[in-house]
Enzyme design. Sequence first.
Site, PDB file in Angstrom:
ATOM      1  N   ARG A 116       0.843  -1.208   0.000  1.00 59.21           N
ATOM      2  CA  ARG A 116       0.000   0.000   0.000  1.00 59.21           C
ATOM      3  C   ARG A 116       0.870   1.247   0.000  1.00 59.21           C
ATOM      4  NH1 ARG A 116       0.963   2.460   4.560  1.00 59.21           N
ATOM      5  NH2 ARG A 116       1.324   1.277   6.482  1.00 59.21           N
ATOM      6  N   GLY A 117       0.277   2.363  -0.341  1.00 55.63           N
ATOM      7  CA  GLY A 117       0.969   3.626  -0.214  1.00 55.63           C
ATOM      8  C   GLY A 117       1.067   4.044   1.240  1.00 55.63           C
ATOM      9  N   TYR A 120       4.711   4.173   7.971  1.00 57.86           N
ATOM     10  CA  TYR A 120       4.408   3.225   9.041  1.00 57.86           C
ATOM     11  C   TYR A 120       3.081   3.567   9.704  1.00 57.86           C
ATOM     12  CZ  TYR A 120       9.027   1.053   9.032  1.00 57.86           C
ATOM     13  OH  TYR A 120      10.155   0.356   8.677  1.00 57.86           O
ATOM     14  N   TYR A 122       0.081   1.670  12.708  1.00 56.89           N
ATOM     15  CA  TYR A 122      -0.201   0.615  13.688  1.00 56.89           C
ATOM     16  C   TYR A 122      -1.600   0.084  13.449  1.00 56.89           C
ATOM     17  CZ  TYR A 122      -1.827  -1.401  18.100  1.00 56.89           C
ATOM     18  OH  TYR A 122      -2.377  -2.229  19.045  1.00 56.89           O
ATOM     19  N   HIS A 123      -1.762  -1.227  13.595  1.00 58.04           N
ATOM     20  CA  HIS A 123      -3.081  -1.854  13.640  1.00 58.04           C
ATOM     21  C   HIS A 123      -3.155  -2.701  14.901  1.00 58.04           C
ATOM     22  CE1 HIS A 123      -3.990  -0.463   9.693  1.00 58.04           C
ATOM     23  NE2 HIS A 123      -3.150  -1.276   9.062  1.00 58.04           N
ATOM     24  N   ILE A 197      -5.440   6.452   6.001  1.00 57.11           N
ATOM     25  CA  ILE A 197      -5.800   5.924   4.687  1.00 57.11           C
ATOM     26  C   ILE A 197      -4.531   5.467   3.982  1.00 57.11           C
ATOM     27  CG2 ILE A 197      -6.741   6.460   2.398  1.00 57.11           C
ATOM     28  CD1 ILE A 197      -8.513   8.548   3.731  1.00 57.11           C
ATOM     29  N   GLY A 209      -7.058   0.157   2.498  1.00 53.92           N
ATOM     30  CA  GLY A 209      -8.216   0.988   2.777  1.00 53.92           C
ATOM     31  C   GLY A 209      -8.022   2.000   3.886  1.00 53.92           C
ATOM     32  N   ILE A 210      -8.902   1.947   4.903  1.00 52.81           N
ATOM     33  CA  ILE A 210      -8.909   2.952   5.964  1.00 52.81           C
ATOM     34  C   ILE A 210      -8.825   2.273   7.328  1.00 52.81           C
ATOM     35  CG2 ILE A 210     -10.345   4.443   4.513  1.00 52.81           C
ATOM     36  CD1 ILE A 210     -12.684   3.855   6.471  1.00 52.81           C
ATOM     37  N   CYS A 227       2.821   7.439  10.183  1.00 49.06           N
ATOM     38  CA  CYS A 227       2.705   8.068   8.865  1.00 49.06           C
ATOM     39  C   CYS A 227       3.799   9.092   8.607  1.00 49.06           C
ATOM     40  CB  CYS A 227       1.318   8.709   8.698  1.00 49.06           C
ATOM     41  SG  CYS A 227      -0.031   7.519   8.869  1.00 49.06           S
TER      42      CYS A 227
END
Length: 267
Positions: A116-117, A120, A122-123, A197, A209-210, A227
């Site tokens: 993805r674009g 870094y 976190y999830h 995003i 995605g988001i 980011c």
Amino acid sequence: MPTGKLRQKPPYAAIMTNSPVTPSTETQQPKRDALYARFLPQEADAPPVEWLIAEGLTDYEEALAFMEARVQATREGTASELVWLVEHPPLYTAGTSANAEDLLTPDRFPVFNTGRGGEYTYHGPGQRVAYVMLDLKRRREDVRAFVASLEQWIIETLAAFNIKGERREDRVGVWVVRPEKPRLADGSMCEDKIAAIGIRLRRWVSFHGIAINVEPDLSHYGGIVPCGISEHGVTSLVDLGLPVTMGDVDVALGKAFESVFGPRQTK
């Protein structure tokens, strides 16, 4: 959160595309606020977007494999468009613009390099990730308008909880102004990121995605520069004082999605 200066990034930093897109110069590009319009299918009889909600925590590598297969099937016309809502166990992902120096504690959680674009992020539990697999050929072949529509989807979702989410031209994602916090060194108002995003396009079919922070452990962001932006922090709906559940957010996401992208089909 780390402090420092905001690095300048290209306007397509959150996008990775294998589609034939030639961005114009920054001075020629309209602002994303001006770009937003409903991102509806061109055909009036287009099938609704499939809407799935995963139970429990979804393994990240399994999610990637699922998206890859679904994008291929969507391109071939054997699968419908899909929005897939998940939560992941704690992990960091690196986008195509990630700077290795922004991974501050590499041994804290698993780290995944992804196509993805972006940089870094976190999830983890308490964060709603929505993987968006839409065929832009059926809608509009306009990447920046698509990103603006994803931002609008988030903004309308937050509005359901009386939270004002805002765009920033130099920072993809959605931000919340925090007037109760001390001002920055330059005197500007403190702002925290509440939603990220990062997308990829493969022959005009989107994936990734988001991510909206509902009630994640915000301290987990301390292992990265989120980011690539070190002068602003992160927040969540619960951090803002809202006693909302993931189910509440899913309902708001569904209604806002239909407003921006059109009908969906739940199971």
